[in-house]
Design a protein around this motif. Structure first.
Motif, PDB file in Angstrom:
ATOM      1  N   ASN A 349       0.820  -1.209   0.000  1.00 46.08           N
ATOM      2  CA  ASN A 349       0.000   0.000   0.000  1.00 46.08           C
ATOM      3  C   ASN A 349       0.853   1.257   0.000  1.00 46.08           C
ATOM      4  O   ASN A 349       0.503   2.255  -0.641  1.00 46.08           O
ATOM      5  CB  ASN A 349      -0.922   0.001   1.225  1.00 46.08           C
ATOM      6  CG  ASN A 349      -2.026  -1.028   1.111  1.00 46.08           C
ATOM      7  OD1 ASN A 349      -2.359  -1.489   0.017  1.00 46.08           O
ATOM      8  ND2 ASN A 349      -2.590  -1.417   2.236  1.00 46.08           N
ATOM      9  N   LYS A 354      -1.696   3.848  -1.659  1.00 47.56           N
ATOM     10  CA  LYS A 354      -3.032   3.668  -1.113  1.00 47.56           C
ATOM     11  C   LYS A 354      -3.088   4.210   0.309  1.00 47.56           C
ATOM     12  O   LYS A 354      -2.077   4.558   0.902  1.00 47.56           O
ATOM     13  CB  LYS A 354      -3.422   2.189  -1.149  1.00 47.56           C
ATOM     14  CG  LYS A 354      -3.505   1.632  -2.562  1.00 47.56           C
ATOM     15  CD  LYS A 354      -3.911   0.166  -2.554  1.00 47.56           C
ATOM     16  CE  LYS A 354      -3.968  -0.386  -3.982  1.00 47.56           C
ATOM     17  NZ  LYS A 354      -4.330  -1.826  -3.999  1.00 47.56           N
ATOM     18  N   SER A 355      -4.302   4.282   0.848  1.00 45.98           N
ATOM     19  CA  SER A 355      -4.510   4.903   2.153  1.00 45.98           C
ATOM     20  C   SER A 355      -3.718   4.162   3.225  1.00 45.98           C
ATOM     21  O   SER A 355      -3.508   2.958   3.155  1.00 45.98           O
ATOM     22  CB  SER A 355      -5.991   4.890   2.517  1.00 45.98           C
ATOM     23  OG  SER A 355      -6.477   3.560   2.573  1.00 45.98           O
TER      24      SER A 355
END
Length: 711
Positions: A349, A354-355
């Motif tokens: 991630n 990504k978050s």
């Protein structure tokens, strides 16, 4: 004030739970004219008799009185035997005064030490701390009364000095102002009200205090003032009766004085109708209300802080989970696979953008894969774009290379081998920045690896160490082929100099460009000498540009027309120095004849270049620049792709499989999933903290709903 003590003590439990300093309650400051009864008002609030008394100006230095609420449990038996209340002066550190009469005497001594004994004043404050279980954590300030006419050692501007001193304290927006005025004086001439209005025009933090009500002229009273009909104040006025000098001389206690005050107001035909505005207890009620409003203003922030801490503690407890010491292989295996999967997922991630849990970091700085992109574009890319194709390459180096390529006879055309030799040397310089870019990405990946650890993995130190070992081994294994591939990119370029590349300028175009540049330079020089811009450039000697044999194919045939003069013989001779014959074979020459200088051991083309040499040098430089830009463009594109494919993506795709293969096994499970005693202690501490924070929430709600008694 007694009503607020348990409330504030409960709040201290809240602050102890959240690890914050205690609430900053407002500072109570009294201002007014000389002998208006300011010190008596403060003593009534504190409930102890400890301030100097007398005729004229008695308070001649600011007294900053800090009250500290303590629990009897905090007092040692030895100190408790001396008393549960004591005072400490800042100028006498470590010395405790259990007798409040001694505190009064020390205030007098310290005042006389600075101001003298003849009514002098000073803005240097006396700091006194009172420790008692019967007070609130407050700061009280007793200030000198405003006087009009200087006496004794007072300066001529004594009134202005005292006003400035008072303004310094009451300008604090966290100060409650008690504007004290003697009731037997005209309120319109009140110095205390005038000072208070200058810093608090809306009256949000000012309380009018009328003293000496009992000695007003017979037949007069202050009911109009108390009912706010003379000079209105938002907080209103409170009437008080201070102990007289005779009461003090007869040692009348403050408690008895308060009872005497209450009896006076209750028996008075005018004041008994407005008892809510009379007496010290009503002043205390008003202060209680103001203090509670101040406390309640702080409650939302406290409650929000508690909620955040409670959420954080709950997350930590979930991360720590329950102890696995008594669990079987299957349960431990489930937890292990969850940790490994979460670790690999966190890393992926971060690379993919990504978050994540670090939202604040993502808003203030580049994070994860964005940092790798920054290295590719802002560090590696910009550095290569700014790279000069001739760094470390001088014109003399180019002339020497051309001369060496020509050998013993000057060539008619620019030798292609000189271009080949020089451009290879410059291309090889690209390898180092490519490898540096790779090393920077490796450092960023190590940073992301450390950031990808979950809180839960800290429960198992052996597992964490083994995870880091496997991860770093995988990273090292991915680094080797990536580094080799970057080196191979340079070796590929060096293996074949593609002069047929469509973006390469070629020999013919290079010669034409050089000729045009030379013509413009000569024309500009001639124009400067003759003063006209129409001067024509003279024909260039040894000018390249045959259209029959030269071309974009990269051959250099035809760059110089037949019949041109060859380079100087000295330049050709520089290419291959001869080994001198033995001394025994040298001839003997007549000293009277012409003799040549000795042949140097190392030769370079350091003499002034001819026009032909300048032209050849410019052509070679044009070709090097063109081909170097082609290679640089390819290298800038391929290095990031190489790093991503051979390092980042390979590492990301294989991370979880490598971890599972190396760590998931029945033989090693027990050792890897063993907790430390520190983890067990943390779990216990977090559970206690969670219970304490729940209790803190309840206390905040109690304080929010608290209503002081109206008495």
């Amino acid at each position: 004030m007694e009503q607020l003590i348990p409330v504030v003590n409960k709040l201290q439990d809240v602050f102890g739970a959240i690890g914050q300093e205690s609430i900053d309650l407002p500072q109570i400051t009294v201002v007014g004219s000389q002998s208006a009864g300011k010190s008596s008002v403060l003593e009534n609030i504190v409930g102890r008799d400890f301030l100097p008394r007398g005729i004229g100006i008695v308070t001649r230095r600011p007294l900053v009185l800090q009250l500290y609420s303590i629990s009897p449990d905090e007092i040692s038996p030895e100190e408790l035997a001396k008393g549960e209340e004591w005072g400490e002066f800042l100028h006498l550190p470590g010395q405790k005064f259990y007798d409040f009469n001694q505190i009064r005497d020390e205030i007098v001594r310290e005042t006389d030490r600075v101001t003298g004994r003849n009514k002098g004043i000073s803005n240097e404050s006396i700091n006194l701390k009172i420790f008692s279980p019967h007070v609130l954590n407050l700061t009280l300030v007793d200030l000198p009364g405003i006087t009009k006419v200087p006496t004794g050692d007072q300066p001529e501007d004594v009134e202005e000095q005292i006003r400035t001193m008072c303004l310094e304290f009451i300008s604090n927006p966290n100060a409650i102002i008690l504007a004290v005025t003697a009731a037997n004086q005209d309120l319109a001439n009140s110095d205390g009200l005038k000072l208070a209005r200058s810093v608090d025009p809306d009256g949000d933090r000012t309380i009018g205090v009328l003293t000496k009500v009992d000695i007003m002229d017979h037949g007069t009273d202050c009911t109009d003032i108390l009912e706010n009909r003379v000079i209105p104040l938002r907080r209103g006025y409170v009437a008080m009766i201070n102990r007289s000098q005779r009461d003090i001389a007869e040692n009348l206690t403050i408690r008895k004085g308060l009872a005497k005050e209450q009896a006076y107001f209750q028996s008075h035909p005018k004041y008994n109708r407005i008892l809510s505005k009379c007496g010290t207890h009503n002043l205390a009620r008003t202060l209680n209300t103001m203090l509670m409003h101040h406390i309640r203003d702080c409650l939302p922030e406290i409650k929000s802080r508690i909620s955040k801490m409670l959420l954080n503690v709950q997350n930590n407890l979930e991360a720590l989970g329950d102890s696995l010491d008594d669990q079987g292989f299957h349960t431990k295996g489930v937890v292990l696979l969850k940790i490994l999967s979460q670790f690999a997922s966190n890393f992926t991630n971060k690379v993919d953008g990504k978050s994540s849990n670090e939202l604040q970091a993502e808003m203030t700085e580049l994070y994860g894969g964005a940092r790798i992109s920054y290295i590719f574009n802002e560090i590696f890319g910009k550095r290569l774009k700014a790279l000069d194709p001739f760094d470390g390459l001088e014109d003399d180096d180019i002339r020497t290379a051309i001369a060496n390529a020509n050998g013993t006879r000057p060539a008619l055309f620019v030798p292609e081998i000189a271009f080949d030799l020089l451009v290879r040397r410059q291309i090889a310089r690209l390898e180092q920045p490519g490898l540096q870019c790779l090393d920077m990405v490796v450092e960023e990946m190590q940073r992301m690896i450390m950031q990808s650890e979950s809180i839960e993995v800290n429960r198992f130190p052996e597992l964490r160490d083994r995870m880091m070992e496997v991860t770093m081994t995988l990273l090292k294994n991915c680094l080797t082929p990536a580094s080799k591939m970057i080196s191979n990119l340079i070796q590929i370029e060096l293996a074949y100099i593609n002069t047929s590349h469509p973006d390469f300028i070629g020999g013919k175009a290079a010669a034409v460009a050089t000729q045009q540049a030379r013509a413009k330079a000569v024309a500009a020089a001639s124009a400067n000498e003759t003063g006209t811009s129409a001067a024509a450039a003279p024909p260039l000697p040894d000018t390249p540009g045959s259209t029959k044999n030269g071309g974009a194919g990269g051959n250099f045939h035809g760059l110089f027309r037949p019949g041109q003069q060859p380079p100087a013989a000295a330049a050709a001779a520089l290419s291959m120095p001869q080994t001198p014959p033995p001394v025994s074979q040298r001839r003997d020459y007549d000293n009277s004849g012409v003799r040549l200088q000795q042949v140097p051991d190392k030769m370079r083309c350091n003499n002034q270049p001819t026009d032909r040499e300048r032209t050849e040098t410019e052509i070679i430089k044009t070709l090097i620049r063109s081909y170097f830009d082609v290679v640089k463009k390819n290298f800038m594109d391929l290095v990031p792709k190489t790093v991503m494919r051979f390092l980042v993506i390979t590492f990301k795709e294989n991370l979880q499989n490598e971890l599972v293969a190396a760590l998931y096994g029945e033989q090693t499970m027990k050792e890897l999933m063993r907790e430390t005693e520190e983890i067990a202690s943390k779990r216990k501490a977090f559970r206690e903290m969670r219970d304490l924070l729940h209790r803190a929430n309840e206390i905040v709600n109690e304080v929010r709903d608290f209503q002081p008694s109206t008495l």
